[in-house]
Every structure is written in C-alpha cells, then in structure tokens.
Design a protein around this motif. Structure first.
Motif, PDB file in Angstrom:
ATOM      1  N   ASN A 102       0.719  -1.156  -0.088  1.00 56.00           N
ATOM      2  CA  ASN A 102      -0.040  -0.012   0.058  1.00 56.00           C
ATOM      3  C   ASN A 102       0.677   1.248   0.084  1.00 56.00           C
ATOM      4  N   ALA A 103       0.303   2.303  -0.691  1.00 54.36           N
ATOM      5  CA  ALA A 103       1.123   3.560  -0.692  1.00 54.36           C
ATOM      6  C   ALA A 103       0.050   4.721  -0.727  1.00 54.36           C
ATOM      7  N   LYS A 104       0.562   6.063  -0.514  1.00 53.01           N
ATOM      8  CA  LYS A 104      -0.378   7.138  -0.266  1.00 53.01           C
ATOM      9  C   LYS A 104       0.334   8.261  -1.170  1.00 53.01           C
ATOM     10  N   LEU A 105      -0.470   8.936  -1.856  1.00 51.43           N
ATOM     11  CA  LEU A 105      -0.112   9.802  -2.861  1.00 51.43           C
ATOM     12  C   LEU A 105      -0.832  11.240  -2.533  1.00 51.43           C
ATOM     13  N   ALA A 106       0.016  12.207  -2.795  1.00 53.33           N
ATOM     14  CA  ALA A 106      -0.808  13.471  -2.818  1.00 53.33           C
ATOM     15  C   ALA A 106      -0.579  14.200  -4.169  1.00 53.33           C
ATOM     16  N   ILE A 107      -1.894  14.380  -4.711  1.00 56.21           N
ATOM     17  CA  ILE A 107      -1.991  14.882  -6.116  1.00 56.21           C
ATOM     18  C   ILE A 107      -2.330  16.434  -5.955  1.00 56.21           C
ATOM     19  N   ASN A 108      -1.715  17.292  -6.787  1.00 55.67           N
ATOM     20  CA  ASN A 108      -2.169  18.838  -6.683  1.00 55.67           C
ATOM     21  C   ASN A 108      -1.762  19.115  -7.990  1.00 55.67           C
ATOM     22  N   VAL A 109      -2.971  19.488  -8.664  1.00 58.42           N
ATOM     23  CA  VAL A 109      -2.751  20.168  -9.995  1.00 58.42           C
ATOM     24  C   VAL A 109      -3.455  21.374  -9.687  1.00 58.42           C
ATOM     25  N   PRO A 110      -2.680  22.567  -9.899  1.00 62.58           N
ATOM     26  CA  PRO A 110      -3.282  23.902  -9.677  1.00 62.58           C
ATOM     27  C   PRO A 110      -4.450  24.131 -10.428  1.00 62.58           C
ATOM     28  N   ASP A 111      -5.462  24.845  -9.737  1.00 56.22           N
ATOM     29  CA  ASP A 111      -6.888  25.100 -10.271  1.00 56.22           C
ATOM     30  C   ASP A 111      -7.664  23.954 -10.889  1.00 56.22           C
ATOM     31  N   VAL A 112      -7.062  22.752 -10.608  1.00 51.33           N
ATOM     32  CA  VAL A 112      -7.886  21.673 -11.274  1.00 51.33           C
ATOM     33  C   VAL A 112      -8.148  20.392 -10.251  1.00 51.33           C
ATOM     34  N   TYR A 113      -7.515  20.149  -9.314  1.00 52.07           N
ATOM     35  CA  TYR A 113      -7.543  18.886  -8.768  1.00 52.07           C
ATOM     36  C   TYR A 113      -6.588  18.779  -7.508  1.00 52.07           C
ATOM     37  N   LYS A 114      -7.160  18.651  -6.153  1.00 53.07           N
ATOM     38  CA  LYS A 114      -6.108  18.520  -4.959  1.00 53.07           C
ATOM     39  C   LYS A 114      -6.656  17.584  -3.935  1.00 53.07           C
ATOM     40  N   ALA A 115      -5.909  16.403  -3.606  1.00 53.68           N
ATOM     41  CA  ALA A 115      -6.191  15.366  -2.854  1.00 53.68           C
ATOM     42  C   ALA A 115      -5.407  14.516  -2.445  1.00 53.68           C
ATOM     43  N   LYS A 116      -5.535  13.572  -1.474  1.00 56.91           N
ATOM     44  CA  LYS A 116      -4.678  12.611  -1.175  1.00 56.91           C
ATOM     45  C   LYS A 116      -5.239  11.297  -1.209  1.00 56.91           C
ATOM     46  N   HIS A 117      -4.621  10.388  -1.943  1.00 56.80           N
ATOM     47  CA  HIS A 117      -5.263   8.820  -2.249  1.00 56.80           C
ATOM     48  C   HIS A 117      -4.373   7.812  -1.675  1.00 56.80           C
ATOM     49  N   ASN A 118      -5.172   6.832  -1.334  1.00 61.02           N
ATOM     50  CA  ASN A 118      -4.406   5.480  -1.016  1.00 61.02           C
ATOM     51  C   ASN A 118      -4.309   4.648  -2.294  1.00 61.02           C
ATOM     52  N   ILE A 119      -3.453   3.936  -2.347  1.00 56.13           N
ATOM     53  CA  ILE A 119      -3.206   3.067  -3.685  1.00 56.13           C
ATOM     54  C   ILE A 119      -2.744   1.837  -3.079  1.00 56.13           C
ATOM     55  N   THR A 120      -3.034   0.755  -3.923  1.00 54.46           N
ATOM     56  CA  THR A 120      -2.498  -0.745  -3.603  1.00 54.46           C
ATOM     57  C   THR A 120      -1.681  -1.099  -5.083  1.00 54.46           C
ATOM     58  N   PHE A 121      -0.603  -1.727  -4.696  1.00 54.77           N
ATOM     59  CA  PHE A 121       0.429  -2.308  -5.546  1.00 54.77           C
ATOM     60  C   PHE A 121       0.307  -3.841  -5.420  1.00 54.77           C
ATOM     61  N   ARG A 122       0.142  -4.513  -6.641  1.00 55.66           N
ATOM     62  CA  ARG A 122       0.129  -6.044  -6.539  1.00 55.66           C
ATOM     63  C   ARG A 122       1.085  -6.497  -7.647  1.00 55.66           C
ATOM     64  N   PHE A 123       2.255  -7.018  -7.033  1.00 56.56           N
ATOM     65  CA  PHE A 123       3.438  -7.544  -7.869  1.00 56.56           C
ATOM     66  C   PHE A 123       3.177  -8.818  -8.761  1.00 56.56           C
ATOM     67  N   LYS A 124       3.742  -8.905  -9.615  1.00 53.21           N
ATOM     68  CA  LYS A 124       3.642 -10.361 -10.446  1.00 53.21           C
ATOM     69  C   LYS A 124       5.018 -11.129 -10.145  1.00 53.21           C
ATOM     70  N   THR A 125       4.964 -12.028  -9.189  1.00 53.53           N
ATOM     71  CA  THR A 125       6.252 -12.572  -8.521  1.00 53.53           C
ATOM     72  C   THR A 125       6.846 -13.872  -9.237  1.00 53.53           C
ATOM     73  N   THR A 126       6.362 -14.011 -10.599  1.00 55.99           N
ATOM     74  CA  THR A 126       6.957 -15.117 -11.373  1.00 55.99           C
ATOM     75  C   THR A 126       8.398 -14.973 -11.624  1.00 55.99           C
ATOM     76  N   ASN A 127       9.184 -16.020 -11.240  1.00 57.17           N
ATOM     77  CA  ASN A 127      10.442 -15.939 -11.648  1.00 57.17           C
ATOM     78  C   ASN A 127      11.359 -14.811 -10.603  1.00 57.17           C
TER      79      ASN A 127
END
Length: 261
Positions: A119-144
């Motif tokens: 899990n990771a936490k991101l901060a997004i800030n596009v001036p005059d468009v969008y500003k928020a914090k989001h949690n995201i989940t990464f799922r890795f492919k562990t073959t080999n």
C-alpha cells in the motif's frame, strides 16, 4: 613504455569496476505490477501515472523495488508525490524531466515479501484543477522472482515466532484474569448464599422463638386456669339443704295429691 603501462592500468580499472557492478546487475530484473484502488482489485484512477515495469534488485537479503511515477507536462511540474509506501517514506527519490518536459519521480522501497499487497499514499495537486490525497495498492507479479536466501527466510521465521509468542503471552495473560474474575464471582456467589442462609436461619429462629413464646403463653394461661379451679370451694351445707328442700317439696306434693284423690 609509460603510455602502454598507463593504457593497461586504465583497462584494468575499467574491468575491475565492471566486475564490482556485475553481481548487482545480475540480480536486477524487471517486475510488472498493477496499481489498484486501495484494498480492491479494481484499477486505480492514478494507475496511468506509473510506468511499467518496475525494477527489483536483491540486496542484503531483501528486495529493493524502484518505480517511476510519470506525469505529463501540461499538469505542471511533479504534481504527484509519494508520501509513503509500505508504511515508510520512499527511498532514493529522484526528480527528472525528460526531453518532452514530462515529470518523472523515481523512488524505491525495501521489503522481504512481494507476494502481498503493498500500500502507498499519494498527494495529487494540479493547480486550479484537483487537489487530494489518495491511498493506492500495488500488486506485483512475482513469477521468476529471485530468491532472498536463507537469512531472509530465517528472519521471516523469527518474526512469525515472535508474533506467535506475543499472541500466546497475550492469551495467557487474559486467561488468569478471566479465572480471577470467575473466582471472584464464585466467592461473591458463595458469600451471597451464606448471607441468604444466615437470613433464612435468623427468620426461622425468630419464627420458632415467636411460636415458642405463643405456646409458652398458652401453656401458662392453661396452667393459670387449672390453678384457679382447685381454689374454688364447694359449699356442701347449701347443697345438702337444697336436696332436703327438694325431697320435702316432692314428698309433700305427692301426699297432698294422693290425699285429695
């Protein structure tokens, strides 16, 4: 001769450097992944920011994963930041712009287990468009995926054992507490039963004493009554006189009646 020696020395240094870098390069490889909505299997709205694949390197019996976060030039410079990944601040953060003016944020994180969700936490800030914090989940492919070696396995085993020991200690601390509470409840119940028994005994004793008092009072009254009877004196003279009067009356009346007839 000196030029030849210098040339040979330079070649030796280059070969030595390549020899040192070879083990590291041998363990580095590409690893694909999915950027998902936090705690789900659906793609995140931020998945388009992440460049595929990531790279993974084995170092000190752990995985070092390096990822590239890319945003377009029109969104301003580096509008997306990684606040944390796998519960820690990102490592080896580098900000670079490519030839087209796009922003790249390279960052790494270290783990011994890529078969779980990261899990990771991101901060997004596009001036005059969008500003928020989001949690995201990464799922890795562990073959080999390269193995970490015995040390990492030992550390994982020790961590599991420590967790189990803490759980057992917590359970053992709860059981005596529960037993103590149960003992207190039993003692309280026994004390309550004893108090009720004493109350019942006291009530029965009071009733018995009351009944005994009533019986004693009744016997006393009967005794008093029986004691008063002998004290009455029989008047024998009056009784004899009454009998003689009755005999004379009956006898006289008979004589008168038969004399008339």
């Amino acid at each position: 001769m000196r030029r030849i020696r210098r040339f040979l020395l330079a070649i030796a240094m280059v070969l030595g450097g390549l020899a040192l870098l070879a083990p590291i390069a041998a363990h580095a490889q590409a690893i694909d992944y999915s950027a998902l909505k936090y705690g789900t299997k659906e793609n995140s709205m931020a998945s388009g920011y992440f460049v595929h694949p990531a790279t993974v390197t084995v170092k000190h019996h752990a995985y070092i994963v390096t990822m590239d976060l890319k945003t377009a030039k029109k969104l301003t410079s580096w509008p997306v930041r990684v606040l944390s990944v796998d519960g820690h601040a990102p490592e080896n953060v580098r900000k670079v712009k490519d030839g087209a003016g796009n922003s790249h944020v390279y960052y790494s994180f270290t783990t011994t287990n890529l078969k779980r969700n990261i899990n990771a936490k991101l901060a997004i800030n596009v001036p005059d468009v969008y500003k928020a914090k989001h949690n995201i989940t990464f799922r890795f492919k562990t073959t080999n995926l390269p193995a970490l070696g015995r040390k990492a396995a030992t550390q994982t085993t020790r961590t599991r054992q420590a967790t189990q020991a803490k759980t057992a200690a917590s359970a053992s601390s709860v059981q005596p507490a529960a037993a103590t509470t149960s003992q207190k409840a039993v003692s309280s119940s026994k004390a309550s039963s004893k108090a009720q028994s004493k109350a019942v005994a006291s009530t029965m004793s009071s009733r018995t004493s009351s009944q005994s008092s009533r019986v004693a009072s009744s016997h006393s009254q009967q005794a008093d009554a029986s004691d008063e009877v002998p004290q009455q004196k029989t008047h024998w003279g009056g009784l004899i006189g009454g009998v003689i009067a009755i005999v004379l009356l009956v006898g006289g009346g008979s004589w008168w009646y038969f004399g008339k007839h």
